[in-house]
Design a protein around this motif. Structure first.
Motif, PDB file in Angstrom:
ATOM      1  N   ILE A 279       4.690   8.263  -0.839  1.00 16.34           N
ATOM      2  CA  ILE A 279       3.700   7.268  -1.270  1.00 16.34           C
ATOM      3  C   ILE A 279       2.298   7.849  -1.263  1.00 16.34           C
ATOM      4  CG2 ILE A 279       2.600   5.085  -0.636  1.00 16.34           C
ATOM      5  CD1 ILE A 279       5.283   4.847  -2.156  1.00 16.34           C
ATOM      6  N   ARG A 280       1.987   8.671  -0.281  1.00 12.27           N
ATOM      7  CA  ARG A 280       0.657   9.301  -0.258  1.00 12.27           C
ATOM      8  C   ARG A 280       0.444  10.114  -1.540  1.00 12.27           C
ATOM      9  NH1 ARG A 280       0.338  11.973   4.677  1.00 12.27           N
ATOM     10  NH2 ARG A 280      -0.756  10.207   5.580  1.00 12.27           N
ATOM     11  N   ASN A 281       1.422  10.910  -1.923  1.00 14.23           N
ATOM     12  CA  ASN A 281       1.318  11.706  -3.153  1.00 14.23           C
ATOM     13  C   ASN A 281       1.204  10.814  -4.383  1.00 14.23           C
ATOM     14  OD1 ASN A 281       1.448  14.062  -1.672  1.00 14.23           O
ATOM     15  ND2 ASN A 281       3.653  14.284  -1.948  1.00 14.23           N
ATOM     16  N   TRP A 282       1.959   9.723  -4.421  1.00 14.15           N
ATOM     17  CA  TRP A 282       1.916   8.796  -5.555  1.00 14.15           C
ATOM     18  C   TRP A 282       0.527   8.162  -5.656  1.00 14.15           C
ATOM     19  CZ3 TRP A 282       0.962   3.675  -6.541  1.00 14.15           C
ATOM     20  CH2 TRP A 282       1.367   3.199  -7.788  1.00 14.15           C
ATOM     21  N   LEU A 283      -0.018   7.737  -4.513  1.00 18.55           N
ATOM     22  CA  LEU A 283      -1.347   7.122  -4.517  1.00 18.55           C
ATOM     23  C   LEU A 283      -2.423   8.100  -4.975  1.00 18.55           C
ATOM     24  CD1 LEU A 283      -1.200   5.040  -1.226  1.00 18.55           C
ATOM     25  CD2 LEU A 283      -1.414   4.117  -3.554  1.00 18.55           C
ATOM     26  N   ILE A 284      -2.344   9.339  -4.546  1.00 18.83           N
ATOM     27  CA  ILE A 284      -3.328  10.343  -4.954  1.00 18.83           C
ATOM     28  C   ILE A 284      -3.355  10.494  -6.464  1.00 18.83           C
ATOM     29  CG2 ILE A 284      -3.821  12.828  -4.911  1.00 18.83           C
ATOM     30  CD1 ILE A 284      -2.857  12.759  -1.950  1.00 18.83           C
TER      31      ILE A 284
ATOM     32  N   ASP B 240      -8.546   6.030  -5.947  1.00 18.90           N
ATOM     33  CA  ASP B 240      -9.540   5.348  -5.118  1.00 18.90           C
ATOM     34  C   ASP B 240      -8.909   4.581  -3.956  1.00 18.90           C
ATOM     35  OD1 ASP B 240      -8.392   3.582  -6.896  1.00 18.90           O
ATOM     36  OD2 ASP B 240     -10.217   2.425  -7.225  1.00 18.90           O
ATOM     37  N   ALA B 241      -7.607   4.750  -3.742  1.00 19.09           N
ATOM     38  CA  ALA B 241      -6.929   4.084  -2.629  1.00 19.09           C
ATOM     39  C   ALA B 241      -7.423   4.661  -1.308  1.00 19.09           C
ATOM     40  CB  ALA B 241      -5.426   4.260  -2.750  1.00 19.09           C
ATOM     41  N   ASP B 242      -7.365   3.854  -0.282  1.00 19.56           N
ATOM     42  CA  ASP B 242      -7.804   4.244   1.062  1.00 19.56           C
ATOM     43  C   ASP B 242      -6.619   4.854   1.810  1.00 19.56           C
ATOM     44  OD1 ASP B 242      -8.953   4.577   3.514  1.00 19.56           O
ATOM     45  OD2 ASP B 242      -8.991   2.422   3.991  1.00 19.56           O
ATOM     46  N   LEU B 243      -6.473   6.156   1.735  1.00 19.04           N
ATOM     47  CA  LEU B 243      -5.340   6.818   2.378  1.00 19.04           C
ATOM     48  C   LEU B 243      -5.419   6.740   3.895  1.00 19.04           C
ATOM     49  CD1 LEU B 243      -4.940   9.943   0.070  1.00 19.04           C
ATOM     50  CD2 LEU B 243      -3.748   7.745  -0.040  1.00 19.04           C
ATOM     51  N   THR B 244      -6.611   6.474   4.441  1.00 19.27           N
ATOM     52  CA  THR B 244      -6.717   6.335   5.890  1.00 19.27           C
ATOM     53  C   THR B 244      -5.984   5.097   6.383  1.00 19.27           C
ATOM     54  OG1 THR B 244      -8.831   5.162   5.766  1.00 19.27           O
ATOM     55  CG2 THR B 244      -8.916   7.570   5.962  1.00 19.27           C
ATOM     56  N   ALA B 245      -5.742   4.124   5.507  1.00 24.99           N
ATOM     57  CA  ALA B 245      -4.993   2.926   5.885  1.00 24.99           C
ATOM     58  C   ALA B 245      -3.543   3.268   6.196  1.00 24.99           C
ATOM     59  CB  ALA B 245      -5.073   1.885   4.776  1.00 24.99           C
ATOM     60  N   LEU B 246      -3.090   4.427   5.756  1.00 26.19           N
ATOM     61  CA  LEU B 246      -1.710   4.828   6.002  1.00 26.19           C
ATOM     62  C   LEU B 246      -1.568   5.629   7.289  1.00 26.19           C
ATOM     63  CD1 LEU B 246      -0.749   5.982   2.391  1.00 26.19           C
ATOM     64  CD2 LEU B 246      -0.372   3.752   3.449  1.00 26.19           C
ATOM     65  N   GLU B 247      -2.670   5.997   7.902  1.00 28.86           N
ATOM     66  CA  GLU B 247      -2.621   6.784   9.127  1.00 28.86           C
ATOM     67  C   GLU B 247      -2.163   5.914  10.291  1.00 28.86           C
ATOM     68  OE1 GLU B 247      -6.384   8.612   9.772  1.00 28.86           O
ATOM     69  OE2 GLU B 247      -6.297   9.693   7.866  1.00 28.86           O
ATOM     70  N   GLY B 248      -1.406   6.496  11.169  1.00 30.99           N
ATOM     71  CA  GLY B 248      -0.946   5.785  12.345  1.00 30.99           C
ATOM     72  C   GLY B 248       0.149   4.783  12.075  1.00 30.99           C
TER      73      GLY B 248
ATOM     74  N   ALA C  16       5.908  -2.066   1.938  1.00 29.46           N
ATOM     75  CA  ALA C  16       5.037  -2.579   0.877  1.00 29.46           C
ATOM     76  C   ALA C  16       3.724  -3.084   1.456  1.00 29.46           C
ATOM     77  CB  ALA C  16       5.746  -3.694   0.102  1.00 29.46           C
ATOM     78  N   ARG C  17       3.767  -3.636   2.648  1.00 27.88           N
ATOM     79  CA  ARG C  17       2.542  -4.132   3.301  1.00 27.88           C
ATOM     80  C   ARG C  17       1.571  -2.982   3.555  1.00 27.88           C
ATOM     81  NH1 ARG C  17       3.538  -7.927   8.101  1.00 27.88           N
ATOM     82  NH2 ARG C  17       3.807  -9.316   6.332  1.00 27.88           N
ATOM     83  N   ASN C  18       2.097  -1.843   4.004  1.00 29.55           N
ATOM     84  CA  ASN C  18       1.244  -0.669   4.244  1.00 29.55           C
ATOM     85  C   ASN C  18       0.624  -0.171   2.940  1.00 29.55           C
ATOM     86  OD1 ASN C  18       3.910   0.257   6.318  1.00 29.55           O
ATOM     87  ND2 ASN C  18       1.945  -0.411   7.126  1.00 29.55           N
ATOM     88  N   ILE C  19       1.400  -0.165   1.879  1.00 26.93           N
ATOM     89  CA  ILE C  19       0.898   0.300   0.577  1.00 26.93           C
ATOM     90  C   ILE C  19      -0.197  -0.648   0.089  1.00 26.93           C
ATOM     91  CG2 ILE C  19       1.486   0.810  -1.821  1.00 26.93           C
ATOM     92  CD1 ILE C  19       4.357   1.443  -0.768  1.00 26.93           C
ATOM     93  N   ALA C  20       0.037  -1.949   0.215  1.00 29.78           N
ATOM     94  CA  ALA C  20      -0.970  -2.930  -0.204  1.00 29.78           C
ATOM     95  C   ALA C  20      -2.262  -2.737   0.581  1.00 29.78           C
ATOM     96  CB  ALA C  20      -0.434  -4.341  -0.024  1.00 29.78           C
ATOM     97  N   ALA C  21      -2.160  -2.442   1.865  1.00 28.75           N
ATOM     98  CA  ALA C  21      -3.354  -2.229   2.691  1.00 28.75           C
ATOM     99  C   ALA C  21      -4.159  -1.036   2.188  1.00 28.75           C
ATOM    100  CB  ALA C  21      -2.959  -2.013   4.149  1.00 28.75           C
ATOM    101  N   ALA C  22      -3.489  -0.034   1.679  1.00 30.36           N
ATOM    102  CA  ALA C  22      -4.182   1.154   1.175  1.00 30.36           C
ATOM    103  C   ALA C  22      -4.935   0.868  -0.119  1.00 30.36           C
ATOM    104  CB  ALA C  22      -3.199   2.299   0.960  1.00 30.36           C
ATOM    105  N   THR C  23      -4.585  -0.199  -0.818  1.00 34.26           N
ATOM    106  CA  THR C  23      -5.252  -0.515  -2.080  1.00 34.26           C
ATOM    107  C   THR C  23      -6.416  -1.490  -1.899  1.00 34.26           C
ATOM    108  OG1 THR C  23      -3.857  -2.416  -2.700  1.00 34.26           O
ATOM    109  CG2 THR C  23      -3.061  -0.212  -3.301  1.00 34.26           C
ATOM    110  N   LYS C  24      -6.701  -1.916  -0.697  1.00 36.48           N
ATOM    111  CA  LYS C  24      -7.750  -2.917  -0.461  1.00 36.48           C
ATOM    112  C   LYS C  24      -9.140  -2.454  -0.870  1.00 36.48           C
ATOM    113  CE  LYS C  24      -5.085  -6.058   1.265  1.00 36.48           C
ATOM    114  NZ  LYS C  24      -4.579  -7.097   0.422  1.00 36.48           N
ATOM    115  N   THR C  25      -9.368  -1.160  -0.963  1.00 35.89           N
ATOM    116  CA  THR C  25     -10.709  -0.683  -1.327  1.00 35.89           C
ATOM    117  C   THR C  25     -10.863  -0.482  -2.831  1.00 35.89           C
ATOM    118  OG1 THR C  25     -10.081   1.619  -1.051  1.00 35.89           O
ATOM    119  CG2 THR C  25     -10.975   0.502   0.877  1.00 35.89           C
ATOM    120  N   THR C  26      -9.803  -0.705  -3.581  1.00 37.69           N
ATOM    121  CA  THR C  26      -9.895  -0.523  -5.020  1.00 37.69           C
ATOM    122  C   THR C  26     -10.599  -1.709  -5.657  1.00 37.69           C
ATOM    123  OG1 THR C  26      -7.753  -1.566  -5.437  1.00 37.69           O
ATOM    124  CG2 THR C  26      -7.760   0.820  -5.036  1.00 37.69           C
TER     125      THR C  26
END
Length: 70
Positions: free
Chosen positions: A51-56, A61-69, A6-16
């Protein structure tokens, strides 16, 4: 196969416009707004691809690069 929390998912939404907190992500998981998770001991995780597919679709507008690495 990569897994995220959940922490990783939240990080991807920081740019929204309205970033989500880890607690919001956990709530969404509980009420079924997110795809099914994989319970592992006392943690809830998802596959990265799921989760990547769900976010798309649901948060384009989610930052998918936050999920890299992860």
């Amino acid at each position: 196969m990569q897994f995220i929390t959940a922490r990783n998912i939240a990080a991807a939404t920081k740019t929204t416009d309205k970033p989500k907190t880890e607690r919001t992500i956990q709530h969404w998981a509980k009420i079924g707004k997110l795809p099914p998770s994989l319970p592992v001991k006392n943690r809830t995780i998802w596959t990265l691809d799921t989760i990547r597919n769900w976010l798309i679709i649901h948060m384009p507008d989610a930052d998918l690069t936050a999920l890299e690495g992860v």
